[in-house]
Scaffold this motif. Structure first.
Motif, PDB file in Angstrom:
ATOM      1  N   HIS A 145      -4.990   5.683   9.623  1.00 52.02           N
ATOM      2  CA  HIS A 145      -3.964   6.632   9.199  1.00 52.02           C
ATOM      3  C   HIS A 145      -4.383   7.301   7.890  1.00 52.02           C
ATOM      4  O   HIS A 145      -4.164   8.506   7.684  1.00 52.02           O
ATOM      5  N   TYR A 146      -4.996   6.516   7.005  1.00 46.57           N
ATOM      6  CA  TYR A 146      -5.490   7.095   5.752  1.00 46.57           C
ATOM      7  C   TYR A 146      -6.619   8.099   6.020  1.00 46.57           C
ATOM      8  O   TYR A 146      -6.656   9.187   5.423  1.00 46.57           O
ATOM      9  N   VAL A 147      -7.540   7.745   6.905  1.00 52.50           N
ATOM     10  CA  VAL A 147      -8.648   8.646   7.226  1.00 52.50           C
ATOM     11  C   VAL A 147      -8.133   9.959   7.799  1.00 52.50           C
ATOM     12  O   VAL A 147      -8.654  11.044   7.487  1.00 52.50           O
ATOM     13  N   LEU A 148      -7.068   9.903   8.603  1.00 49.88           N
ATOM     14  CA  LEU A 148      -6.533  11.096   9.242  1.00 49.88           C
ATOM     15  C   LEU A 148      -5.611  11.902   8.331  1.00 49.88           C
ATOM     16  O   LEU A 148      -5.675  13.134   8.306  1.00 49.88           O
ATOM     17  N   TYR A 149      -4.762  11.215   7.556  1.00 43.87           N
ATOM     18  CA  TYR A 149      -3.683  11.899   6.838  1.00 43.87           C
ATOM     19  C   TYR A 149      -3.691  11.671   5.330  1.00 43.87           C
ATOM     20  O   TYR A 149      -2.847  12.223   4.630  1.00 43.87           O
ATOM     21  N   GLY A 150      -4.602  10.851   4.820  1.00 41.35           N
ATOM     22  CA  GLY A 150      -4.695  10.649   3.386  1.00 41.35           C
ATOM     23  C   GLY A 150      -3.688   9.682   2.805  1.00 41.35           C
ATOM     24  O   GLY A 150      -3.593   9.560   1.570  1.00 41.35           O
ATOM     25  N   LYS A 151      -2.938   8.966   3.648  1.00 39.05           N
ATOM     26  CA  LYS A 151      -1.975   7.963   3.193  1.00 39.05           C
ATOM     27  C   LYS A 151      -2.058   6.747   4.100  1.00 39.05           C
ATOM     28  O   LYS A 151      -2.265   6.876   5.312  1.00 39.05           O
ATOM     29  N   GLY A 152      -1.867   5.582   3.504  1.00 36.91           N
ATOM     30  CA  GLY A 152      -1.894   4.352   4.274  1.00 36.91           C
ATOM     31  C   GLY A 152      -1.986   3.161   3.345  1.00 36.91           C
ATOM     32  O   GLY A 152      -2.096   3.306   2.118  1.00 36.91           O
ATOM     33  N   LEU A 153      -1.930   1.976   3.923  1.00 38.30           N
ATOM     34  CA  LEU A 153      -1.999   0.736   3.150  1.00 38.30           C
ATOM     35  C   LEU A 153      -3.414   0.170   3.196  1.00 38.30           C
ATOM     36  O   LEU A 153      -4.041   0.128   4.259  1.00 38.30           O
ATOM     37  N   PRO A 205       4.549  -1.925  12.557  1.00 39.42           N
ATOM     38  CA  PRO A 205       3.605  -1.402  13.552  1.00 39.42           C
ATOM     39  C   PRO A 205       2.575  -0.432  12.992  1.00 39.42           C
ATOM     40  O   PRO A 205       1.535  -0.239  13.610  1.00 39.42           O
ATOM     41  N   SER A 206       2.827   0.223  11.880  1.00 35.59           N
ATOM     42  CA  SER A 206       1.873   1.096  11.190  1.00 35.59           C
ATOM     43  C   SER A 206       2.601   2.319  10.669  1.00 35.59           C
ATOM     44  O   SER A 206       3.733   2.639  11.074  1.00 35.59           O
ATOM     45  N   SER A 207       1.935   3.041   9.791  1.00 34.53           N
ATOM     46  CA  SER A 207       2.513   4.260   9.210  1.00 34.53           C
ATOM     47  C   SER A 207       2.609   5.393  10.217  1.00 34.53           C
ATOM     48  O   SER A 207       3.219   6.431   9.918  1.00 34.53           O
ATOM     49  N   PRO A 241      -1.094  -6.020   1.265  1.00 34.04           N
ATOM     50  CA  PRO A 241      -1.836  -4.780   1.007  1.00 34.04           C
ATOM     51  C   PRO A 241      -1.085  -3.888   0.021  1.00 34.04           C
ATOM     52  O   PRO A 241       0.086  -4.124  -0.285  1.00 34.04           O
ATOM     53  N   GLN A 242      -1.753  -2.856  -0.443  1.00 36.24           N
ATOM     54  CA  GLN A 242      -1.138  -1.870  -1.318  1.00 36.24           C
ATOM     55  C   GLN A 242      -1.580  -0.476  -0.880  1.00 36.24           C
ATOM     56  O   GLN A 242      -2.597  -0.336  -0.179  1.00 36.24           O
ATOM     57  N   PRO A 243      -0.860   0.560  -1.256  1.00 38.75           N
ATOM     58  CA  PRO A 243      -1.226   1.907  -0.811  1.00 38.75           C
ATOM     59  C   PRO A 243      -2.597   2.336  -1.332  1.00 38.75           C
ATOM     60  O   PRO A 243      -3.008   1.974  -2.443  1.00 38.75           O
ATOM     61  N   PHE A 244      -3.323   3.080  -0.503  1.00 40.55           N
ATOM     62  CA  PHE A 244      -4.547   3.704  -0.978  1.00 40.55           C
ATOM     63  C   PHE A 244      -4.219   4.637  -2.138  1.00 40.55           C
ATOM     64  O   PHE A 244      -3.130   5.233  -2.196  1.00 40.55           O
TER      65      PHE A 244
END
Length: 636
Positions: free
Chosen positions: A122-130, A496-498, A520-523
């Protein structure tokens, strides 16, 4: 019975009848008619008809049709050694149907899938994630290259078809289903080529219906990916395509899970020792490693900001550190036997006794037996499963996903055990009728398939509440410029995920619970977030206090109403002045439910005798009331 259960039951019955009706229920024979003289008009006519039927039968055999009128692909007809088995198209439709059902209805059974794969993608695609500590550059245990294999088609789907992130999530799961069906099909064809149609059709049936394959195939995990690559490697090995087999095992070990190299030991023994192809083995091992590792190291080093070999880091951490994976819990030696029975039931028991049954069935077999020797001895192909179980039984840290790579081998072992049992029963004078051994096999297969379907349906009905509750977020009114905070307490591991969050204006945070491990913590939001070594990560699973926020700062909260709340895990839904329930779904309470009825779904009995808690989505009344009053948003 609800529509999902009814549809699943009818689907199971139809598939079983498709697989096994030809050999067990042959077409009725025509009544005997007396022979007429050759010069009689009717005799001449019947003679011509008989010749025509023989020519049609010959043409059907050349096209690959079996003797009972059921179509089989020419290749499978040639390789099935006289036993009927489903053709390629039939097998693909059966496998694809089961895998797509898993993609839509399957649950996420392991939080590692969410936080180590869905969230980074999700981070790779949208720049946000844990971000978990495994993705911290000072540890670098996970590979971004593996994520990009799925992120690339997901990005295309998002750019071309729809930007709805929830649909992107299910699109990736459907990709996993397609990959699983294709790999299982190739493995099935290899089994038919090596061991005949009888073992092949039993293996196919178990792969289609088993609860283990249902949950593992669409899981976004390296062990699941390794399972698919091992399936292809086994299929290539059984087809005697040794170069392709080596490549598949290299993909499984280097791109998937390094420990899967253990399953390649029997293949290496066969190629090097039995067939003397040392040069081929060394050459293709080196080529495969270069093909995989060169782009992987380049991509991972770019993401982490330093030279990284992720599979090596993972291997070193798990094997050569003093703490390793045991920090995350240990289980008794019986864990894998219980887990194997839950996911394969009778088939797992048969698989464990496959080799003894096979050897017993061949005792007293005449040396002049017409049995065709397989290209790969059954004992050699099954040795990988026994080797895997022997090694992982000795490890204190045990998880269900650690068995994923040998799931196809469990199906093959059970199928070989069924064939051996059928041979043994046929030798008993009292029981050795033509049909009884076949009916015994059918009974065992139907019983195993029924239990597996019961298990899969139970997983959906009893444990699908987290995904259902997070789907309710899509129905909430649109947000304004304020960032909406969704909080998780004791239910953090069922997130389930962001991909289930409505848009970029939402964030996930954690509140204090009885869990004492590292969350975990946010990227970071900067462009070099994956290269920054943050000092609040550790590899000892030590709790870090900066992961928590106060419940009063949360706009929404996901919680489970347990019967015995505590000071750290209160019953938030009872605090009506602060929290209001906007969605609630039943979730099975395993501590207050009978073991068998929670493990296998039994219509009516599971619903009546099992205890269920409310899995709830709560909104902070004071915060959202103030926000709606300021922006005049409608209430949900």
């Amino acid at each position: 019975m609800d529509p999902v259960s009814t549809a699943t039951f009818l689907y199971s019955v139809s598939l079983l009848s498709t697989y096994f009706s030809p050999p067990i229920f042959p077409p009725p024979k025509l009544l005997h008619t007396p022979e007429l003289p050759p010069d009689h008009p009717l005799g001449v006519s019947r003679g011509r008809q008989r010749v025509g039927r023989q020519e049609q039968s010959t043409r059907r055999n050349r096209k690959g049709d079996n003797s009972q009128g059921y179509k089989t692909s020419p290749e499978l007809a040639r390789l099935s050694k006289g036993h009927w088995c489903p053709g390629t198209a039939t097998a693909l439709k059966a496998l694809l149907s089961a895998r797509l059902c898993a993609a839509v209805w399957g649950i996420i059974t392991d939080c590692d899938e969410t936080f180590n794969y869905w969230e980074p993608m999700h981070y790779v695609l949208y720049g946000k994630g844990l971000q978990t500590w495994e993705y911290a550059p000072q540890f670098a245990l996970r590979s971004y290259f593996y994520l990009l294999l799925y992120a690339a088609p997901a990005w295309l789907y998002d750019a071309i078809v729809t930007s709805n992130r929830l649909l992107v999530f299910f699109f990736v799961r459907c990709l996993l289903a397609l990959l699983g069906a294709a790999c299982n099909l190739y493995f099935y064809k290899g089994v038919v080529a090596a061991y005949g149609g009888k073992v092949g059709r039993c293996t196919l049936c178990l792969m289609v219906f088993s609860a283990g394959m249902f949950s593992a195939t669409t899981a976004f995990l390296p062990s699941s990916f390794a399972m698919q690559a091992v399936s292809c490697g086994l299929g290539a090995w059984l087809h005697r395509q040794y170069q392709l087999s080596i490549l598949c095992y290299a993909v499984a070990a280097l791109l998937g899970w390094p420990f899967v190299a253990l399953l390649g030991v029997p293949v290496a023994y066969d190629i090097v020792i039995r067939r003397g192809k040392l040069k081929t083995f060394v050459l293709w091992s080196v080529l495969s490693a270069l093909i995989i590792m060169v782009p992987m190291v380049q991509v991972d080093s770019q993401y982490y900001g330093r030279p990284v070999v992720a599979p090596l880091n993972l291997l070193l951490y798990n094997v050569f550190t003093s703490h390793g994976p045991n920090l995350y819990g240990t289980e008794a030696w019986t864990f894998y036997f219980i887990n194997g029975f839950l996911n394969f039931n009778l088939a797992f028991v048969l698989a464990l006794f496959a080799l003894p049954l096979m050897w017993l069935s061949r005792i007293g077999e005449p040396a002049s037996s017409s049995r065709v020797q397989p290209s790969v001895p059954a004992w050699l192909s099954l040795s990988a499963m026994y080797l895997w179980l022997a090694v992982f039984l000795l490890q204190p840290h045990k998880e269900e996903r650690f068995l994923f790579p040998v799931y196809p081998l469990v199906c093959l072992a059970a199928a070989i055990a069924l064939e051996s049992t059928e041979r043994l029963v046929s030798r008993v004078p009292v029981l050795g009728s033509t049909s009884l051994p076949v009916y015994l096999t059918l009974t065992l297969l139907v019983s195993s398939s029924t239990l597996s379907v019961s298990r899969s349906v139970g997983q959906y009905r009893c444990y699908h509440a987290p995904m259902d509750v997070f789907l309710e977020l899509q129905k909430l009114p649109p947000t304004d410029s304020v960032t909406m905070r969704l909080c998780l307490g004791k239910e953090w591991h069922r997130f389930p995920s962001s991909f289930f969050l409505p848009d970029d204006k939402w964030e996930v945070r954690f509140i204090k619970s009885s869990f004492r491990g590292q969350l975990p913590q946010p990227f970071l939001s900067s462009s070099d977030a994956t290269t920054v070594a943050r000092d609040n990560f550790n590899d000892l699973n030590l709790e870090v206090q900066d992961r928590y926020v106060s419940p009063e700062t949360c706009h929404y909260l996901v919680d489970q109403d347990v019967p015995q709340p505590s000071a750290e895990e209160p019953l938030y839904s009872a605090r009506s002045q602060t929290w209001r329930t906007i969605a609630s779904v039943p979730f099975l309470d395993k501590l207050r439910s009978p073991v068998l009825l929670r493990a296998f779904y039994v219509p009516y009995l599971t619903d009546v005798h099992c205890a269920f808690n409310n899995y709830t989505l709560l909104e902070n009344v004071s915060m959202l009331h103030t926000r709606r009053k300021a922006t005049r948003l409608p209430s949900p």
